[in-house]
Write a protein that holds these residues in place. Structure first.
Motif, PDB file in Angstrom:
ATOM      1  N   ASP A   1      -6.408  46.616 -22.671  1.00 61.54           N
ATOM      2  CA  ASP A   1      -7.510  47.419 -22.142  1.00 61.54           C
ATOM      3  C   ASP A   1      -8.682  46.539 -21.723  1.00 61.54           C
ATOM      4  OD1 ASP A   1      -9.057  50.062 -21.843  1.00 61.54           O
ATOM      5  OD2 ASP A   1     -10.300  48.952 -23.273  1.00 61.54           O
ATOM      6  N   GLN A   2      -8.986  45.523 -22.515  1.00 64.09           N
ATOM      7  CA  GLN A   2     -10.098  44.640 -22.171  1.00 64.09           C
ATOM      8  C   GLN A   2      -9.771  43.778 -20.959  1.00 64.09           C
ATOM      9  OE1 GLN A   2     -13.316  44.667 -23.431  1.00 64.09           O
ATOM     10  NE2 GLN A   2     -12.405  46.576 -24.158  1.00 64.09           N
ATOM     11  N   LEU A   3      -8.505  43.402 -20.809  1.00 58.05           N
ATOM     12  CA  LEU A   3      -8.105  42.667 -19.603  1.00 58.05           C
ATOM     13  C   LEU A   3      -8.324  43.527 -18.367  1.00 58.05           C
ATOM     14  CD1 LEU A   3      -6.695  40.246 -18.195  1.00 58.05           C
ATOM     15  CD2 LEU A   3      -4.542  41.479 -18.526  1.00 58.05           C
ATOM     16  N   LYS A   4      -7.939  44.792 -18.465  1.00 54.55           N
ATOM     17  CA  LYS A   4      -8.002  45.690 -17.311  1.00 54.55           C
ATOM     18  C   LYS A   4      -9.419  46.176 -17.019  1.00 54.55           C
ATOM     19  CE  LYS A   4      -3.361  47.762 -17.570  1.00 54.55           C
ATOM     20  NZ  LYS A   4      -2.647  49.062 -17.695  1.00 54.55           N
ATOM     21  N   ASN A   5     -10.159  46.473 -18.078  1.00 50.92           N
ATOM     22  CA  ASN A   5     -11.421  47.201 -17.890  1.00 50.92           C
ATOM     23  C   ASN A   5     -12.673  46.471 -18.332  1.00 50.92           C
ATOM     24  OD1 ASN A   5      -9.992  49.623 -17.025  1.00 50.92           O
ATOM     25  ND2 ASN A   5      -9.371  49.862 -19.159  1.00 50.92           N
TER      26      ASN A   5
ATOM     27  N   PHE B   1      -2.752  45.791 -14.342  1.00 46.07           N
ATOM     28  CA  PHE B   1      -2.588  44.648 -15.250  1.00 46.07           C
ATOM     29  C   PHE B   1      -2.430  43.366 -14.445  1.00 46.07           C
ATOM     30  CE2 PHE B   1      -0.253  41.561 -17.663  1.00 46.07           C
ATOM     31  CZ  PHE B   1      -0.621  41.733 -18.992  1.00 46.07           C
ATOM     32  N   LYS B   2      -1.533  43.392 -13.469  1.00 46.30           N
ATOM     33  CA  LYS B   2      -1.282  42.191 -12.666  1.00 46.30           C
ATOM     34  C   LYS B   2      -2.531  41.762 -11.904  1.00 46.30           C
ATOM     35  CE  LYS B   2       2.500  43.918 -10.729  1.00 46.30           C
ATOM     36  NZ  LYS B   2       3.711  44.017  -9.883  1.00 46.30           N
ATOM     37  N   GLU B   3      -3.205  42.709 -11.313  1.00 43.31           N
ATOM     38  CA  GLU B   3      -4.427  42.383 -10.561  1.00 43.31           C
ATOM     39  C   GLU B   3      -5.464  41.738 -11.474  1.00 43.31           C
ATOM     40  OE1 GLU B   3      -7.966  44.749  -8.125  1.00 43.31           O
ATOM     41  OE2 GLU B   3      -6.036  45.722  -8.476  1.00 43.31           O
TER      42      GLU B   3
ATOM     43  N   ILE C   1       4.255  23.131 -10.881  1.00 37.57           N
ATOM     44  CA  ILE C   1       5.688  22.883 -10.669  1.00 37.57           C
ATOM     45  C   ILE C   1       6.289  22.145 -11.865  1.00 37.57           C
ATOM     46  CG2 ILE C   1       7.338  21.560  -9.278  1.00 37.57           C
ATOM     47  CD1 ILE C   1       5.445  22.179  -6.853  1.00 37.57           C
ATOM     48  N   GLU C   2       5.534  21.204 -12.418  1.00 38.35           N
ATOM     49  CA  GLU C   2       6.009  20.407 -13.538  1.00 38.35           C
ATOM     50  C   GLU C   2       6.302  21.275 -14.776  1.00 38.35           C
ATOM     51  OE1 GLU C   2       4.546  16.558 -16.205  1.00 38.35           O
ATOM     52  OE2 GLU C   2       3.520  17.084 -14.347  1.00 38.35           O
ATOM     53  N   LYS C   3       5.570  22.357 -14.928  1.00 39.13           N
ATOM     54  CA  LYS C   3       5.756  23.204 -16.123  1.00 39.13           C
ATOM     55  C   LYS C   3       6.205  24.625 -15.769  1.00 39.13           C
ATOM     56  CE  LYS C   3       0.763  24.148 -16.183  1.00 39.13           C
ATOM     57  NZ  LYS C   3      -0.510  24.014 -16.930  1.00 39.13           N
ATOM     58  N   LYS C   4       6.768  24.795 -14.593  1.00 35.92           N
ATOM     59  CA  LYS C   4       7.064  26.147 -14.101  1.00 35.92           C
ATOM     60  C   LYS C   4       8.093  26.894 -14.948  1.00 35.92           C
ATOM     61  CE  LYS C   4      10.711  25.475 -10.631  1.00 35.92           C
ATOM     62  NZ  LYS C   4      11.074  25.721  -9.212  1.00 35.92           N
ATOM     63  N   GLU C   5       8.950  26.164 -15.659  1.00 32.38           N
ATOM     64  CA  GLU C   5       9.947  26.821 -16.498  1.00 32.38           C
ATOM     65  C   GLU C   5       9.310  27.617 -17.631  1.00 32.38           C
ATOM     66  OE1 GLU C   5      13.024  26.910 -15.549  1.00 32.38           O
ATOM     67  OE2 GLU C   5      12.578  25.536 -13.899  1.00 32.38           O
ATOM     68  N   LYS C   6       8.056  27.292 -17.942  1.00 32.95           N
ATOM     69  CA  LYS C   6       7.344  27.973 -19.024  1.00 32.95           C
ATOM     70  C   LYS C   6       6.367  29.024 -18.504  1.00 32.95           C
ATOM     71  CE  LYS C   6       7.494  23.905 -22.046  1.00 32.95           C
ATOM     72  NZ  LYS C   6       6.668  22.937 -22.823  1.00 32.95           N
ATOM     73  N   ILE C   7       6.368  29.222 -17.190  1.00 30.81           N
ATOM     74  CA  ILE C   7       5.389  30.126 -16.575  1.00 30.81           C
ATOM     75  C   ILE C   7       6.084  31.359 -16.020  1.00 30.81           C
ATOM     76  CG2 ILE C   7       3.661  30.349 -14.751  1.00 30.81           C
ATOM     77  CD1 ILE C   7       3.106  27.373 -15.026  1.00 30.81           C
ATOM     78  N   HIS C   8       5.498  32.506 -16.241  1.00 27.03           N
ATOM     79  CA  HIS C   8       6.068  33.789 -15.815  1.00 27.03           C
ATOM     80  C   HIS C   8       6.271  33.815 -14.297  1.00 27.03           C
ATOM     81  CE1 HIS C   8       6.698  38.104 -15.491  1.00 27.03           C
ATOM     82  NE2 HIS C   8       6.707  38.193 -16.805  1.00 27.03           N
ATOM     83  N   THR C   9       7.370  34.404 -13.876  1.00 28.98           N
ATOM     84  CA  THR C   9       7.703  34.496 -12.451  1.00 28.98           C
ATOM     85  C   THR C   9       6.601  35.172 -11.647  1.00 28.98           C
ATOM     86  OG1 THR C   9      10.054  34.652 -12.999  1.00 28.98           O
ATOM     87  CG2 THR C   9       9.407  35.315 -10.783  1.00 28.98           C
ATOM     88  N   LEU C  10       5.958  36.174 -12.209  1.00 32.06           N
ATOM     89  CA  LEU C  10       4.892  36.879 -11.500  1.00 32.06           C
ATOM     90  C   LEU C  10       3.713  35.951 -11.204  1.00 32.06           C
ATOM     91  CD1 LEU C  10       4.830  40.345 -13.338  1.00 32.06           C
ATOM     92  CD2 LEU C  10       5.656  39.855 -11.020  1.00 32.06           C
ATOM     93  N   ILE C  11       3.438  35.042 -12.119  1.00 33.15           N
ATOM     94  CA  ILE C  11       2.350  34.078 -11.898  1.00 33.15           C
ATOM     95  C   ILE C  11       2.740  33.099 -10.797  1.00 33.15           C
ATOM     96  CG2 ILE C  11       1.036  32.183 -12.927  1.00 33.15           C
ATOM     97  CD1 ILE C  11       1.127  33.675 -15.574  1.00 33.15           C
ATOM     98  N   LEU C  12       3.974  32.634 -10.833  1.00 36.00           N
ATOM     99  CA  LEU C  12       4.444  31.701  -9.812  1.00 36.00           C
ATOM    100  C   LEU C  12       4.424  32.352  -8.429  1.00 36.00           C
ATOM    101  CD1 LEU C  12       7.484  30.137 -11.714  1.00 36.00           C
ATOM    102  CD2 LEU C  12       5.214  29.114 -11.355  1.00 36.00           C
ATOM    103  N   LYS C  13       4.855  33.606  -8.356  1.00 41.61           N
ATOM    104  CA  LYS C  13       4.843  34.322  -7.077  1.00 41.61           C
ATOM    105  C   LYS C  13       3.422  34.541  -6.586  1.00 41.61           C
ATOM    106  CE  LYS C  13       9.251  36.775  -7.567  1.00 41.61           C
ATOM    107  NZ  LYS C  13       9.908  38.110  -7.730  1.00 41.61           N
TER     108      LYS C  13
END
Length: 233
Positions: free
Chosen positions: A130-134, A163-165, A190-202
């Motif tokens: 909720d705090q992230l969104k609002n 949430f994504k926004e 790129i170096e740490k992309k395996e640990k990063i959520h696909t939505l963030i990479l996109k």
């Protein structure tokens, strides 16, 4: 909770206020006082905010009062908070306002402490979302991409467009970067992309596309950035 205060202890504390070592005298007299009401009132009026011992009090009500009036950071407070307060919804409601403020601050930071707190008190995950969104953004601290990923994994069922926004707003703003800064940032991701959520990479891939479109760079320079961004996905 102020209605629980014993007037006797209020009068005692008023007398102590005239002493130079008021807080030290109060700690000596009330931190381990056998009467819960004495400890409760001291947690409320201790000049420099309640201390660790008060949040750790054996009585949930004293712990609540100390939690609400402490100046300690969120992680320390939640670590010390009486377990019964965390487990009992009728007690949790008594720290609702302070909890919301603490999570506002946690979300406004880089998410490292946020995830540590949620490991301790996962029951407050919805408050964090909720705090992230609002919640109003207070500063320009960017979320660490790996920590943001960990938070997204915790909050998977809450992920929607809002949430994504809101989360993307917490990531580094690529629009402010010059060519070299952008290349460096992409290489780091790129170096740490395996640990990063696909939505963030996109998200970063889309932001790079926008950056290229608005850039005045030579075509070959744009292609270099483009090829780098394609390694994100």
């Amino acid at each position: 909770m102020e209605e629980l205060f014993n007037l006797t202890y209020k009068d005692e504390v008023e007398i102590l206020k005239d002493e130079d070592d008021f807080e030290a005298l109060g700690d000596e007299k009330y931190l381990n006082h056998p009467d819960m009401e004495a400890r409760l009132y001291w947690a409320f009026c201790r000049p420099n905010g309640s201390c660790e011992a008060q949040i750790k009090d054996i009585d949930p009500l004293v712990s609540i009062m100390a939690f609400n009036h402490s100046k300690l950071n969120a992680l320390k407070r939640f670590t010390l908070l009486h377990k019964e307060v965390i487990e009992n919804p009728n007690l949790r409601v008594k720290i609702k306002n302070r909890t919301r403020m603490l999570f506002r601050s946690l979300v406004d930071d880089d998410f490292k402490e946020l995830n540590k707190v949620l490991d301790i008190v996962p029951v407050f995950l919805e408050v964090a979302v909720d705090q992230l969104k609002n919640g109003r953004k207070w500063n320009d601290i960017f979320a660490d991409e790996i920590e943001a990923t960990i938070f997204m994994q915790k909050a998977e069922k809450f992920i929607d467009e809002t949430f994504k926004e809101s989360l993307f707003f917490k990531l580094k703003d690529l629009r402010e970067l010059d060519q070299e800064e952008l290349k460096k940032h992409l290489e780091e991701i790129i170096e740490k992309k395996e640990k990063i959520h696909t939505l963030i990479l996109k998200h970063y891939k889309n932001e790079v596309d926008k950056w290229i479109e608005k850039s005045n760079l030579h075509l070959l320079q744009k292609m270099t950035i483009k090829k780098l961004s394609e390694k994100l996905i």
